[in-house]
Design an enzyme around this catalytic site. Structure first.
Site, PDB file in Angstrom:
ATOM      1  N   LYS A  11       3.448  26.943 -40.917  1.00 37.50           N
ATOM      2  CA  LYS A  11       4.138  26.374 -39.749  1.00 37.50           C
ATOM      3  C   LYS A  11       5.393  27.184 -39.437  1.00 37.50           C
ATOM      4  O   LYS A  11       5.706  27.441 -38.273  1.00 37.50           O
ATOM      5  CB  LYS A  11       4.499  24.907 -40.013  1.00 37.50           C
ATOM      6  CG  LYS A  11       5.276  24.274 -38.866  1.00 37.50           C
ATOM      7  CD  LYS A  11       5.505  22.794 -39.086  1.00 37.50           C
ATOM      8  CE  LYS A  11       6.266  22.179 -37.915  1.00 37.50           C
ATOM      9  NZ  LYS A  11       6.385  20.709 -38.008  1.00 37.50           N
TER      10      LYS A  11
ATOM     11  N   HIS B 178     -40.729  36.697 -33.534  1.00 38.05           N
ATOM     12  CA  HIS B 178     -39.793  36.103 -32.569  1.00 38.05           C
ATOM     13  C   HIS B 178     -39.682  34.585 -32.729  1.00 38.05           C
ATOM     14  O   HIS B 178     -39.789  33.826 -31.763  1.00 38.05           O
ATOM     15  CB  HIS B 178     -40.199  36.458 -31.139  1.00 38.05           C
ATOM     16  CG  HIS B 178     -40.274  37.932 -30.889  1.00 38.05           C
ATOM     17  ND1 HIS B 178     -39.229  38.786 -31.164  1.00 38.05           N
ATOM     18  CD2 HIS B 178     -41.280  38.704 -30.410  1.00 38.05           C
ATOM     19  CE1 HIS B 178     -39.583  40.026 -30.859  1.00 38.05           C
ATOM     20  NE2 HIS B 178     -40.823  40.007 -30.406  1.00 38.05           N
TER      21      HIS B 178
END
Length: 500
Positions: free
Chosen positions: A132, A267
């Site tokens: 922070k 595929h």
């Protein structure tokens, strides 16, 4: 300059503390880390000497103190903060080096008490406080950043960009860590919270995604031990995005159908599937079922690949062969092909129970399609014992084909697979038109009900003798009537199996 160091992973710690000490940095530390630092020949101050309070509750409370967090969180450019720190006699802490208790490792022990004790409290609090206040405090959570940190401090090249980069890593770590904890409690209680906390750890960067212009990576789920949790790639170049995606479908289907199943896939769609008494026959039958599409595809073999099977597989180009194991002789044959990937997979593991799809700004999450099908005959003619086996086999295959999906099977081998069409009849027409073979005596599975009797009519023209479909159409009676007219048996499974 002062640094607080408290690490579970003590890799490269000696390098870090010697580097900081040489730069004149005072080091504050705790417990095992403090001991390791002193063993490295570097002086360090115990946290207790800073907080003026001993560790309590078996180490659960040691850094949770204003003398620590005040030194981290105060804003150096805020006069009120600076005055407060001065009045309270709190010294600055400029660097925080922390990695966390091994909660992930504790999960593997299945020991609930150990799991709870490995929920780190002080570590995440230190990290979040430092991150922070990243503009004033360097927060280091990754061992790989130690060398960069020392180099930048030596060369006085620490800038806000570097600080922000470290803060990004820090918040990413605590977010991931908390997601594991949340996931653990969800698994334990079985309760939903309104939030989807998953947490994935990057396993590797991939060359690219579905196309060369797309970046891609593989992430692992610590809570799932399934087919692709720990595949062993024993030969060939790195796996691609498409390789992993295709392999997932092929292996899942081979696992569902059981031992001695051969699945050829292209595929993300099965092109041929067979299950015979031995794996060699299964492969040969699958190859014969679609010798065109299998070329350049993926082969999942639920069993061990021996020399004879390897010889057959080596006759064509395959991207991947995934199997439970490979004999030494099989490997000698297959590894002669430089580009083929050989992967060992445990087909006996449990299938993952969650399916996730990321949309544009939203996520869909559902259970995997694992419902047990019914087997309810609805026609005058009943399926024979052999047809029954083929119908059940076909219905398992059709679950893994893109909707609208239909599959034709004979002797537990697919002889036609149609899917991805916007009309079911088109999918069946594709089978009839694209497969140069006789369909006489075959059976048909459909992933969803027949809205009309057109598929039944075409099945009759193709010589198919039995059909399995979910049922549930307003016009089911039309299909049943047509089956009775054509002497085709039909069974309702009562479960739809759409795959999108």
């Amino acid at each position: 300059m002062r640094a607080l160091i408290s690490v579970t992973d003590k890799s490269n710690l000696k390098f870090l503390v010697k580097g900081l000490s040489d730069l004149g940095c005072e080091i504050i530390s705790t417990g095992g880390t403090l001991k390791a630092i002193k063993e490295a020949g570097v002086e360090a101050v115990s946290v207790e000497n800073v907080t003026n309070f001993k560790e309590i509750l078996g180490g659960r409370v040691k850094t949770l103190s204003p003398y620590i967090h005040g030194g981290i969180l105060y804003r150096r450019d805020n006069p009120q903060d600076v005055e407060t720190i001065k009045n309270e006699k709190i010294s600055p802490i400029d660097i925080v080096v922390v990695n966390l208790y091994d909660f992930s490792g504790a999960l593997e022990t299945k020991d609930k008490a150990k799991i709870i004790e490995n929920i780190d409290i002080g570590g995440p609090t230190l990290i979040r406080a430092a991150a922070k206040n990243y503009k004033d405090v360097l927060v280091v959570t990754d061992v790989c950043d130690y060398e960069r940190l020392i180099e930048k401090l030596k060369t006085d090249s620490v800038d806000e960009s570097f600080r922000a980069e470290l803060a990004t890593k820090a918040f990413s770590l605590t977010s991931y860590y908390d997601s594991l904890i949340a996931r653990y409690f969800k698994e334990e209680t079985g309760k939903e919270t309104g939030y989807l906390n998953l947490g994935f750890e990057k396993a590797e960067d991939l060359r690219y995604g579905e196309n060369p212009t797309q970046k891609a990576a593989l992430y692992k789920d610590k809570f799932i031990n399934s087919y692709l949790s720990n595949p062993e790639i024993i030969h060939g170049k790195k796996m691609s995005f498409n390789n992993y995606n295709d392999l997932n479908v092929a292996v899942e289907l081979a696992a569902e159908l059981g031992k001695n199943t051969a699945v050829a896939l292209k595929h993300a769609t099965p092109c041929a599937v067979s299950k015979q008494d031995n794996l060699l026959d299964s492969y040969l039958k699958a190859y014969e079922a679609d010798s065109l599409s299998i070329f350049g595809g993926i082969l999942a073999l639920n069993g061990e690949v021996d020399e004879k099977l390897a010889e057959e597989c080596s006759k064509i180009f395959l991207e991947i062969i995934a199997a439970k194991d490979f004999t030494k002789g099989a490997l000698e044959i297959l590894t002669k092909k430089k580009n083929i990937r050989l992967v060992k997979v445990d087909f006996d593991l449990k299938k993952a129970d969650m399916d996730i799809k990321y949309l544009n700004g939203a996520v869909l999450c559902q259970e995997k399609d694992q419902a047990e099908d019914e087997f309810s005959p609805v026609t005058n003619k009943l399926p024979t014992e052999k047809e029954t086996e083929d119908l059940k086999f076909a219905m398992k295959v059709v679950k893994h084909v893109k909707s609208n999906a239909v599959v034709v099977v004979k002797d537990k081998t697919t002889i036609g697979i149609g899917g991805g069409e916007t009309s079911r009849i088109w999918a069946l027409e594709n089978i009839k038109n694209h497969y140069d073979k006789s369909f006489d005596g075959g059976v048909l599975a459909s992933d969803a009900f027949f809205p009309f009797d057109d598929c039944v009519k075409l099945a009759g023209q193709m010589g198919l003798t039995s059909i399995i479909q979910p049922g549930g159409s307003l016009r089911d009676e039309d299909s049943i009537k047509k089956c009775n007219e054509l002497g085709i048996s039909m069974v309702f499974s009562k479960n739809r199996h759409f795959k999108h």
